[in-house]
Each structure stands twice: as C-alpha cells, then as structure tokens.
Design an enzyme around this catalytic site. Structure first.
Site, PDB file in Angstrom:
ATOM      1  N   GLU A 152       0.520 -13.308   1.277  1.00 61.78           N
ATOM      2  CA  GLU A 152      -0.406 -13.276   0.136  1.00 61.78           C
ATOM      3  C   GLU A 152       0.244 -13.950  -1.072  1.00 61.78           C
ATOM      4  O   GLU A 152      -0.372 -14.785  -1.752  1.00 61.78           O
ATOM      5  CB  GLU A 152      -0.761 -11.833  -0.229  1.00 61.78           C
ATOM      6  CG  GLU A 152      -1.728 -11.153   0.704  1.00 61.78           C
ATOM      7  CD  GLU A 152      -2.014  -9.717   0.285  1.00 61.78           C
ATOM      8  OE1 GLU A 152      -2.741  -9.039   1.025  1.00 61.78           O
ATOM      9  OE2 GLU A 152      -1.507  -9.292  -0.775  1.00 61.78           O
ATOM     10  N   GLY A 175       0.788  -1.220   0.000  1.00 62.62           N
ATOM     11  CA  GLY A 175       0.000   0.000   0.000  1.00 62.62           C
ATOM     12  C   GLY A 175       0.820   1.269   0.000  1.00 62.62           C
ATOM     13  O   GLY A 175       0.494   2.241  -0.691  1.00 62.62           O
ATOM     14  N   GLY A 209      -0.861  -7.421  13.689  1.00 58.62           N
ATOM     15  CA  GLY A 209      -0.518  -8.830  13.786  1.00 58.62           C
ATOM     16  C   GLY A 209       0.321  -9.286  12.607  1.00 58.62           C
ATOM     17  O   GLY A 209       0.609  -8.551  11.680  1.00 58.62           O
ATOM     18  N   ARG A 250      -0.714   2.168  -3.481  1.00 58.65           N
ATOM     19  CA  ARG A 250      -2.159   2.215  -3.242  1.00 58.65           C
ATOM     20  C   ARG A 250      -2.838   3.372  -3.958  1.00 58.65           C
ATOM     21  O   ARG A 250      -3.875   3.215  -4.605  1.00 58.65           O
ATOM     22  CB  ARG A 250      -2.437   2.310  -1.745  1.00 58.65           C
ATOM     23  CG  ARG A 250      -3.944   2.369  -1.423  1.00 58.65           C
ATOM     24  CD  ARG A 250      -4.181   2.650   0.056  1.00 58.65           C
ATOM     25  NE  ARG A 250      -3.545   1.660   0.902  1.00 58.65           N
ATOM     26  CZ  ARG A 250      -4.050   0.454   1.150  1.00 58.65           C
ATOM     27  NH1 ARG A 250      -5.174   0.088   0.589  1.00 58.65           N
ATOM     28  NH2 ARG A 250      -3.410  -0.383   1.937  1.00 58.65           N
ATOM     29  N   ASP A 264       3.533   1.942  -1.332  1.00 57.63           N
ATOM     30  CA  ASP A 264       4.164   2.223  -2.618  1.00 57.63           C
ATOM     31  C   ASP A 264       3.161   2.598  -3.702  1.00 57.63           C
ATOM     32  O   ASP A 264       3.387   3.518  -4.489  1.00 57.63           O
ATOM     33  CB  ASP A 264       4.947   0.987  -3.104  1.00 57.63           C
ATOM     34  CG  ASP A 264       6.238   0.776  -2.310  1.00 57.63           C
ATOM     35  OD1 ASP A 264       6.648   1.721  -1.617  1.00 57.63           O
ATOM     36  OD2 ASP A 264       6.807  -0.324  -2.390  1.00 57.63           O
TER      37      ASP A 264
END
Length: 1144
Positions: free
Chosen positions: A125, A59, A91, A63, A61
């Site tokens: 991810e 994000g 977390g 978003r 970089d």
C-alpha cells in the site's frame, strides 16, 4: 448530518471567497526534512476521485483505537474516506480493490505503528501511495503512532528486524528496495508525531489539514454529519459525473425545512467542486433576491466563479451579459440554495441547456413545483434520518462524555419519537438536554408535547408556512389541527366544502414538503403539526375562545361552559376517541362565524337554539336533539351529516339549502319521515340506511335531478316509496333497498334511466317489480336475493344490455317457467354472473345458452330434471354449481372450448381472487356420474387448468363418485394418510398440483353451520397450517349420503408445501369419512396438459404420532397475493368505489 446555521455559512463565505488555491499540512516536531507536501489543489483539478482520503494502517495496532477515531472524525466532517476493514488477508499480493482505492483518493494518510513494517500488504500500500505521489501529485500525510519517526525513515530500531526478515524471505531484492525507498521518502514528509500527546487534539489537527488541502468550503465549519456519505453518494450518482457524455445535468434537491438539504448539497459540493473549471455555492438565494433582486444573485455567481470583484460599476444589463457570455464558456458547477420563487431562477440569464458541456447545476428548494417547471433532470427528495443515525446524532449532542446517566438513556426513545428523525429537531433537542438530569429531561419532554415553543426549530419550519398563499395556509392549519393521518379523499371533500380548492391546494402542500400521501392517507411531520397548532394558539394565547380552530375537548369545554365563544372561531373538530363528560351545549350559539363543525359525541345537555349560518360542513355523530334549530338557515351548507342521531323530524315545512350536496342521516332510529326536499335542489347523495322507524319518504325526493346515490337499506318499516308526479331522477346511479323487509312494491323507474346499481336483497314482502325496470339500459347490478314473496317479474327487459350481475337466489316462489323464459333474454349480452339457486325451478330456460359472456352460473337447490343442451355453448363459463338438485337425472355436455376473453368477473369484483372457480354436482342422488361418455370432471379440470384466466390461485370440482380414485391419478393413499414431499423437480413446465379425495357422509354428529372448516386439505408446518377448504354446504339434511370425488387444483405460485416440507393430509368433521386420496403434478407440454407424470414426486409417509400437536395459526392456501393480483384487485375496487362513492 445537519448544517442548519446558515448565518454561520454567510460569515464563512466572506472569509473564503473563491476556492482556496493552496493547502498546508502541519509539520511534525520530529521532521528533519523540509516539507514537500505543499501542493496547489489545482494540480489535481478535474481528476475523477472516488474518495477524499485513503488510510493505510496496521490493523492489529490501530484498527480499534487511533484509526477508528480518525476515521469517525473525518466522516463527521463530510469527508469521504476509504478504510480497509478486512481483518484477515490471504495471499501476498495487494488486492485490486485497494489499488483502485489508493489511486482514486486525493489524499493518503499513512499511520506508521510498531507492527506496520511486518505486513507486506501495508508495505505494498505504502509503495503504491509513493507512486501516486510522484505520478499524480497525490498529497500524503505520515502519522507516527507510538514509533520514532527517525526509525521509520532509516528502517532502524523497531523497524530493523522486520526488514531483515523481508530480505531473507523475498528473493527479489528490488521489491524490498522499493519499500525502503518509499518509506524513507514518505517519512521525510511533514506529518504528525503523536507520541506523548493528546490523541484527540492531534486528530483534530490532522482533520483540519485534510480540509485545508482538499479546499473544502464547509467541512471545517460543520460537525456530526452522521450517515451523510451514502446519501451524498446517491446524489453524486444522479449527477452522472462519470458519464462520458458532455450533457449538462440539473439536479433538484427538495425536502421539508430542517431535513438537511443544504447540508447534503454542501458536502456534495466539497466532494466534487475540484472537478470543474469554476464553481460557486450561492447561499440563501431567496434573501439575496429580496434584498437586491436578481442582480445581487448574479454578482455572487460571477464573484465566486470568475473571481471578479469590482462589479458595482456595472449596470444590471451588463451583469446579465457577463453571466450569459462568460459563464457558458467554462465547465462550471452552480449550487443555488433556498430558491423559493421560480422568478429567482428565470431572471438569472442562465440557460441550463446552453451551459458548457459537463457542467452541473444543483437547485435546493422546499417547493418541488419550482424544480419541475424549471426543468430539473432529476428531483431528489431528502428523506428523514433512519432510527440508527438519529440515535447516534442525538448521542453526540446530548452526551459530551462517555459517561451517560442511565435514567436519561431510558428517555431517549421518547425524545426520538418526538423528533421523528428530523435532523434539526434531533440536534436542537439534544443540545438543549445536554448536561441536564433526568428530571429536567422529563419536564422538557412534557413541555414540548403540551407547549411546543422551541423557536430554533419552529423558526426554520415557519419559513415554509410564510411562503404559502392564504388558502394554502388555511389548508395547512386545517390538516395540522384536524386531519393528520385522515384519508385524502375525505379531507379533500371537507376542504372543498369550505371553499379552499383542495385539488390544487393539496398538491401544493406536497410540493412544499409540508405533507406526504401514503396509503391514501395524509401524513405530516409532528413538528409541522405542532407549528400549525402553535400558529393558531399564538393568535391569542390562553384564550381558546379567540382561536380560529378548536381541536381539544378541554378547550371546547372551556369555551362552552364559560359561554365565551366569539366570532373568531371558524372550525371545531374534536377527536372521536376522546371521552367527554356531559355539559351544556348552549355556548355553541355564540360562534356565529363557524364554518366547519365535526363532533362525535351526544353527552350534551341544554338546548341548541342556534347554529352558525356560516356553516359549510356539518358532521355530528350521535346528534342528541330531535331536530335542527328552527332558525337554522345556512345557505352555504354543502354537507349535512348526522348519523346515529336522535332526530325524528329534521325540519318542519320547507327550508332552503341551495348549496347542500350531501345528507347522511343513517341509523337515525327515531326518524319517522324525511323532510320536504324542494329547497335542496342540488342534493347529490342521500343516506337513510338503518332508519328503522322511517315510514314516509316525501315525494319531493323525485325532484332531485342531481341525486346520484340513494340508500334506504334496512329501513325495516318502510312499506312503499313514490317519487311523485313529474319526477326526474336522471342522475341517480345507485339505489339501495336491501333489508327493507316490509317494502311491498318497487318505485317507478321510468325517469331513472342512468341507474347502474339496484339492490332489493332481503326485501321479503316484495311481491312484484315495476314493469318500467326494463328501461334501465345502464344497469350493471340487480339483486333480488331472498325476496321470498316475489311471484312475478316483468318481461319487457329487452334493452338491459349492460347488466353484468343478476341475482335471484332464494326467490322460491318464482316457479313460473314462462316468467324466466321471457326475463332471461338474448339482450343480456354483458351478463357475467347469474344466480338462480333455490328458486324451485322445474325447468331451465333454453335461452341460458345465449348468455355468451356468462362466467358464473349458480343453479343449485332447484327441481329441474335436466339442463338444456344449450349450456354447452357457454365457453366462458368458469363456475357452475348444480348442487342439491335432487331430481336432476341427466347432464348435458359442457363446453370443452376455452376462451381468451374470460376473466372479466375478477376484473370487476374486488376480493374475487378468493371466489372459487369450479364445477359442483354435489348431492345430486339421481345422477350416475360414472356412466360414460361423461368424464366431465376431467374435461373441466384440463379446460380450466389450461387457461389461468378462468380462475385465481386454484379451483375445485365436486362430483358423485364410486369406490376407486380416477385412473389418471398416480400417487394414491389411504384416507388417513399423512405425507410430506421430500423431493420434487420444479420443471419450467410445471403448472401446479392436483389432489383428489373420495368422501362420504356417515352416522355421527352433524356438521353444523358453526363448523368453520368441516372439511379441508391441510398443509401443516411447525407453527402454521395452510388449508384449502370445502365451500359447499355439508349439513346432513342437505346431503344424500353417497360418495363424492373432490378434485383440487393449486397453481404453482401457491404450492408453498413443496419447499416447506409441510405435512399434507385431508381433515374432516366426524360426520364425514375420507375413503382415499391422491396427488399428481401437472405439466404443460406443447400447449397440452400432461397428467401422466410418474416418478416426478418423492414423498415420505408421516406417522400420526409425529405430527405437531397444539393450535396452529391458520392461513388460506392463497395467502400470498401476487403483484398482478394486487393491481387487479385495486382496479376492481376502484370500479366499485366509482358507484359506492357516487355523489361524494
């Protein structure tokens, strides 16, 4: 959100044929490894995917730059994208939502940027994406944003430090090794290195690769799909694709032209077609059917679903056999666009009930009726765009760069108001205005408003009009030119008069998406209205005298002043709010085929020598002439309405109007006599109210056997009326004489046996009632209120069993007890309301106790000494008013029993929720209320509170009183105290609050009738003040000056003050003194009422200086209308309208 270029769809169809079997990505220049991402789309056939694309990115970089632009571009192509918008992640573990989103996507795009490897979330991810690629063959596209692809593959350069930190931080070496392997594998796939390249161009390449991989038929050829995703998701939900059942679902998509039905279906098709064994999207079924019959449609279905090409050698029967035998054996998705005749579906040999389990069928039509008859399980009406989406779509079309002319931007609200959020209109107008300056924008808007000629829009809308039958077209043009936003019942009446069968025609307009009904009004989109007016104008441009309809004053003025009116003019309806100058009416005589005429003006000179004999409906407010033209003989005339006219004699002698059903001459103040009615045998409604000079009603009125409604209200010079010999008014239901101040006697009612409503209110010269009134077995309402000269009433009324309301209030000469005793009889078994207040009664008839259904009884202002004990039998009684009975000495016991059958009054009288229930022994100086064993006020309070059927919202009680507040009242205050509730436990058994106040008359200015709220309970907040007001007459000459107790009960739903912290106090006119007041909550415990609730309310005293000064917006305490009360009121209103609209 638009895809309206169906010609483009057809061109596309020839190129695409069946769904593409493969999809290729564009290789990056830097990619050294061979592509391993070329997968057949068939490998993910029939999987349940929620998203088309998942985007993994860092994000910080990308978003708000690259990823945002890519995301928006994909959305506008109708591609369903998941982009994690959580800026702050807590977390170390990837969320379950993200895991589900990755696994539920067909394609993943990984945007590798400088800071990507520093995030363990991003790496998790990426690893999950690598697993999905390996396990389920998910397609993955890497994008190298401001980073060298080789550094990503080898975790070197900009990526090296991040992985060094991860190895030192995570003690589990396998975790980091998993990330490294996944990154190497995925970075070796073909993708895009967008360093030093046009970002927009690369995004376009990525989007096209996604479309090709997904196998979408339409996404590459549509753009600007603003706000489409939630709409398509709603359609998908209605198809129940996730259901475990094998049921076949048929979805109908319905809406007006240009609203985006095809676009919705196309995006939905692209999103879900991969889940089926075969699928087809048949565009423009109507055209295929017209050109080649049902066989042409079947061939397209076979070609797209089964891949068959050489079908010309088969006969129509064989084609139908292929459809019937082969199509029913596979799980298939069928989309049929633009179906405009039921036969187009019925002849396809496709039985939706016999399709293979799990199949889906989508039918797109402008005609809801087709979808209903065919048996669609769900019919979805496509709605207009919302304002936000319409504005965004307009921006994309009207402005091709970031720079926007401020003077043009100021005109955007006008453009959007004109287009009314119709996607086609927004798109076409935006494209037309693109690149033009503000002056051109303004000229364009003016032209659109005055001469709507945008063919691209109108041609689409014209299709719906062309599909109508003749009478439906006439209805459409009438509504477009005259009746938009008029009441549905009013429009139907006029259309029925014109012979256009609106009871089937209006529903057809709704089914065709040409109109909607909202709040009982007919609504039509402005573009459709303009289409209708354009159709009329095009009949003969610039020559309104040759149009079928005239609706503008300037056109009407032109036709009349030039006297060029022709037989082409069939209808004239002018806007009543449009001011006109005086001009000659002579030209109206030229329009000999006129069927509909509605005028609201009297500024006409000249003479009216002729009116069209073809007229079916005539409404002319302020008709300026003394009579109708002597030659007027419109045999087909159904309604003749001339309120506020200058007529003194409608016509001479006898005229024949065999179809005339309704006549309105109300407020025609110069009308002296009515015409002979012999020639209008079918008249159903006659309104002569407000004809103040009317002296004579022709006795032929008694021959009108169809007459249902007759109003002579406020005919203040009418002395008598006779229905003539041999009269028969057997259809008459409503008869108004109220305000006929010179009327001396009533007519004979012998042959009006169906009369339901009879009103003589304010007939101050009326001395007697015809004895035949007793035959009115269906009469429900009878008012003789304020008939101050009435001295006798008939006694033979023993069959008036339907009477519900009987009002004699103010008939102060009816003092003979024997008259009342004979009139109020046991036969009035349905009586709900009886008002005999201010009648100078010396005695109340014992028979009053036999009126077992009675709920409201007004006895105030009379001279009796006692009330008969029989009143104690009235267990339905919820309102009893004995105020201002100065000779009353003794009270009977009132009923303590409750009845579940009460509350009929609220169900039959609209607005009755505001009619207070209660007990009122006010200004009765001879009663000693405190003397036991009465306590009637407490008995009445508990009885009503226990059964909500007795009241709505709240009720009150006023009785004579002494110095102390009731013993059962827990919280007591001085008269001028102001409190607010700071804490209260809203127990489930809590019913409401009781307030009590002791007040008395004192010396000072009198309470006048002009005082709107001379005495009330106040709940005062910052901006508003809610009130519960005293509704009794508090004028000093009506009071004896003694103390009274006022008890107020407010039910739970209306105790807003509990939560608002409002300042609570009693406020009064200076002539009233408040001695003390108090408050109690009420609980229901085991079907009993508990008033002993000590400690249940915590409150603070409010200093008077801290109360909010200045004017407040005042609201009645019961301003909140519950759904149940609204429904009850609507039903009651409908019953009243059934009478007031009699003959309509």
């Amino acid at each position: 959100m638009i895809m309206t270029d169906k010609l483009g769809f057809r061109r596309l169809w020839g190129r695409l044929g069946r769904r593409s079997s493969s999809s290729n990505v564009i290789p990056s220049e830097s990619a050294s490894a061979s592509s391993s991402s070329n997968h057949s789309s068939d490998t993910i056939q029939n999987q349940d995917h929620k998203y088309d694309v998942f985007i993994s990115f860092r994000g910080s970089d990308t978003r708000n730059s690259f990823v945002d632009h890519l995301y928006s571009h994909l959305l506008r192509k109708g591609i369903f994208v998941f982009k994690d918008d959580h800026k702050l992640r807590k977390g170390e573990s990837i969320s379950s939502q993200l895991l589900q989103a990755i696994r539920g996507s067909r394609i993943s795009i990984i945007v590798f940027s400088q800071d990507y490897p520093s995030s363990s979330w991003c790496l998790d991810e990426m690893a999950t994406i690598a697993d999905c690629k390996q396990q389920s063959n998910q397609t993955v596209f890497p994008v190298f944003y401001d980073v060298d692809p080789s550094h990503v593959r080898r975790q070197s350069g900009a990526y090296e430090n991040a992985f060094v930190l991860h190895r030192s931080k995570f003690k589990e070496p396998n975790k980091v090794l998993r990330w490294e392997k996944a990154m190497t594998d995925l970075a070796n796939l073909a993708g895009w290195d967008i360093r030093n390249k046009s970002e927009f161009g690369e995004i376009e390449n990525i989007v096209q690769a996604v479309i090709q991989t997904l196998g979408h038929k339409f996404s590459g050829f549509v753009n600007d799909l603003i706000g489409i995703q939630p709409r398509v998701q709603a359609l998908e939900d209605k198809l129940k694709l996730s259901s475990k059942s094998d049921d076949v679902q048929v979805l109908g998509i319905w809406g007006m032209g240009g609203i985006g039905k095809t676009t919705h279906a196309a995006v939905l098709y692209d999103k879900m077609s991969h889940r089926f064994d075969a699928s087809c999207f048949i565009e423009d079924v109507s055209k295929l059917y017209r050109d080649g019959g049902h066989t042409a449609v079947q061939k397209q279905i076979i070609h797209q679903t089964l891949g068959e090409k050489c079908l010309d050698t088969y006969s129509p029967i064989e084609i139908s056999g292929i459809v019937r035998n082969r199509l029913h054996k596979i799980k298939v998705l069928l989309v049929l666009d633009n179906v405009d005749e039921l036969e187009q579906l019925q002849e396809l040999a496709i039985n939706s009930k016999l399709l293979f389990g799990g199949s889906r069928m989508i039918i797109i039509s402008r005609d809801e009726h087709i979808l209903k008859v065919y048996g669609a399980h769900v019919i979805h009406k496509v709605s207009l765009m919302n304002d936000k989406d319409a504005r965004e779509l307009f921006y994309t079309k009207a402005f091709k760069s970031e720079e926007q002319n401020s003077s043009c931007v100021e005109l955007i609200p006008e453009v959007l108001k004109y287009s009314q959020c119709l996607p086609l209109a927004v798109r076409v107008i935006g494209s037309f205005l693109c690149g033009r300056n503000s002056s051109e924008w303004r000229d364009t808007l003016d032209r659109f408003e005055n001469h709507p000629d945008n063919n691209k829009i109108m041609d689409v809308l014209q299709i719906s009009f062309d599909g109508l039958h003749y009478m439906e077209k006439e209805i459409f043009l009438h509504i477009a030119c005259f009746f938009k936003e008029e009441r549905e019942d009013y429009v139907k009446r006029i259309l029925e008069c014109c012979g256009l069968h609106p009871h089937i025609g209006i529903p057809r307009m709704i089914e065709k998406s040409l109109i909607t009904i909202k709040d009982q009004q007919i609504h039509m989109h402005d573009m459709l209205q303009e289409l209708g007016k354009k159709i009329v104008r095009n009949q003969c441009p610039e020559e309104p005298e040759s149009w079928s309809r005239i609706w503008l004053y300037e056109d009407f003025f032109h036709v009349l002043t030039t006297q060029t009116g022709t037989n082409d003019v069939k209808a004239i309806v002018l806007n009543k709010n449009e001011a006109i100058s005086e001009f000659s009416i002579d030209g109206l005589s030229k329009m000999k085929k006129l069927r509909l005429l509605i005028l609201y003006h009297k500024s006409f000179s000249g003479s009216l020598n002729f009116l069209s004999q073809s007229l079916r409906y005539l409404l002319w407010h302020d008709y300026p002439f003394a009579s109708l033209p002597s030659s007027f003989a419109a045999l087909g005339l159904v309604e003749l309405n001339m309120p506020n006219s200058s007529i003194n004699c409608l016509w001479e002698g006898r005229k024949h109007f065999p179809c005339l059903k309704r006549m309105d001459l109300s407020n025609s103040k110069y009308l002296i006599e009515t015409p002979d009615f012999t020639g209008v045998p079918n008249l159903e409604r006659l309104d002569l109210s407000g004809c103040t000079d009317l002296l004579f009603v022709h006795p032929s009125i008694g021959l009108l056997q169809q007459l249902a409604f007759l109003s002579l209200r406020n005919c203040s010079n009418l002395i008598s009326i006779k229905f003539g010999n041999g009269f028969n008014l057997s259809s008459l239901r409503v008869l108004h004489f109220s305000g006929c101040t010179k009327l001396e006697n009533t007519p004979d009612f012998t042959w009006t046996t169906n009369l339901e409503y009879l009103d003589f209110n304010g007939c101050t010269s009326l001395s007697s009632i015809h004895e035949s009134i007793g035959v009115l077995t269906k009469l429900t309402f009878l008012s003789l209120r304020d008939c101050t000269s009435l001295v006798s009433i008939p006694s033979n009324n023993n069959i008036m069993k339907s009477l519900q309301t009987l009002d004699f209030s103010g008939c102060f000469q009816l003092t003979d007890y024997s008259l009342w005793r004979s009139f109020i009889s046991l036969s009035m078994i349905s009586l709900i309301l009886l008002d005999i207040g201010f009648c100078n009664l010396l005695k109340v008839p014992d028979a009053i106790g036999d009126l077992f259904c009675l709920e409201r009884l007004n006895l105030q202002g009379n001279n009796f000494v006692f009330i008969p004990s029989s009143i104690g039998k009235l267990c339905n009684l919820a309102y009893l008013n004995v105020s201002h009975c100065h000779r009353l000495q003794r009270l009977p016991y009132l009923s303590t029993r409750s009845s579940s059958s009460t509350g009929r009054y609220f169900k039959t009288v609209s607005g009755s929720r505001d009619h207070r229930s209660g007990l009122y022994f006010f200004d009765c100086p001879e009663i000693n209320w405190i003397d036991p064993p009465y306590y009637q006020e407490l008995t009445w309070l508990l009885r009503l509170a226990k059964n909500p059927c007795y009241f709505r919202c709240g009720f009150d009680i006023v009785v004579p009183w002494g110095l102390e507040l009731p013993y059962w009242l827990n919280h007591r205050f001085k008269g001028d105290s102001v409190i607010r509730i700071v804490e209260f436990n809203e127990d489930d058994d809590w019913m409401g609050f009781v307030f009590c106040v002791i007040f008395e008359q004192k010396n000072g200015p009198m309470v006048g009738r002009s005082s709107s709220h001379p005495f009330y309970l106040s709940f005062e907040s910052e901006e508003t003040e809610e009130y519960f007001d005293m509704q009794l007459n508090l004028e000093r000459d009506k009071m004896d000056g003694s103390k009274h107790l006022w008890i107020i009960y407010i039910s739970r739903k209306h105790c807003h003050f509990v939560k608002t912290g409002a300042h609570i106090s009693f406020k009064a006119h200076p002539s009233l003194e408040i001695n003390a007041w108090g408050i109690n909550s009420i609980l229901r415990e085991d079907e009993e009422i508990n008033l002993e609730c000590k400690g249940d309310v915590n409150f603070d005293f409010v200093e008077k200086s801290s109360t909010k000064s200045g004017p407040k917006f005042q609201l009645p305490y019961n301003w909140l209308v519950t759904d149940e009360e609204e429904v009850e009121n609507i039903n009651a209103k409908a019953k009243e309208n059934n009478l007031s609209y009699a003959g309509l």
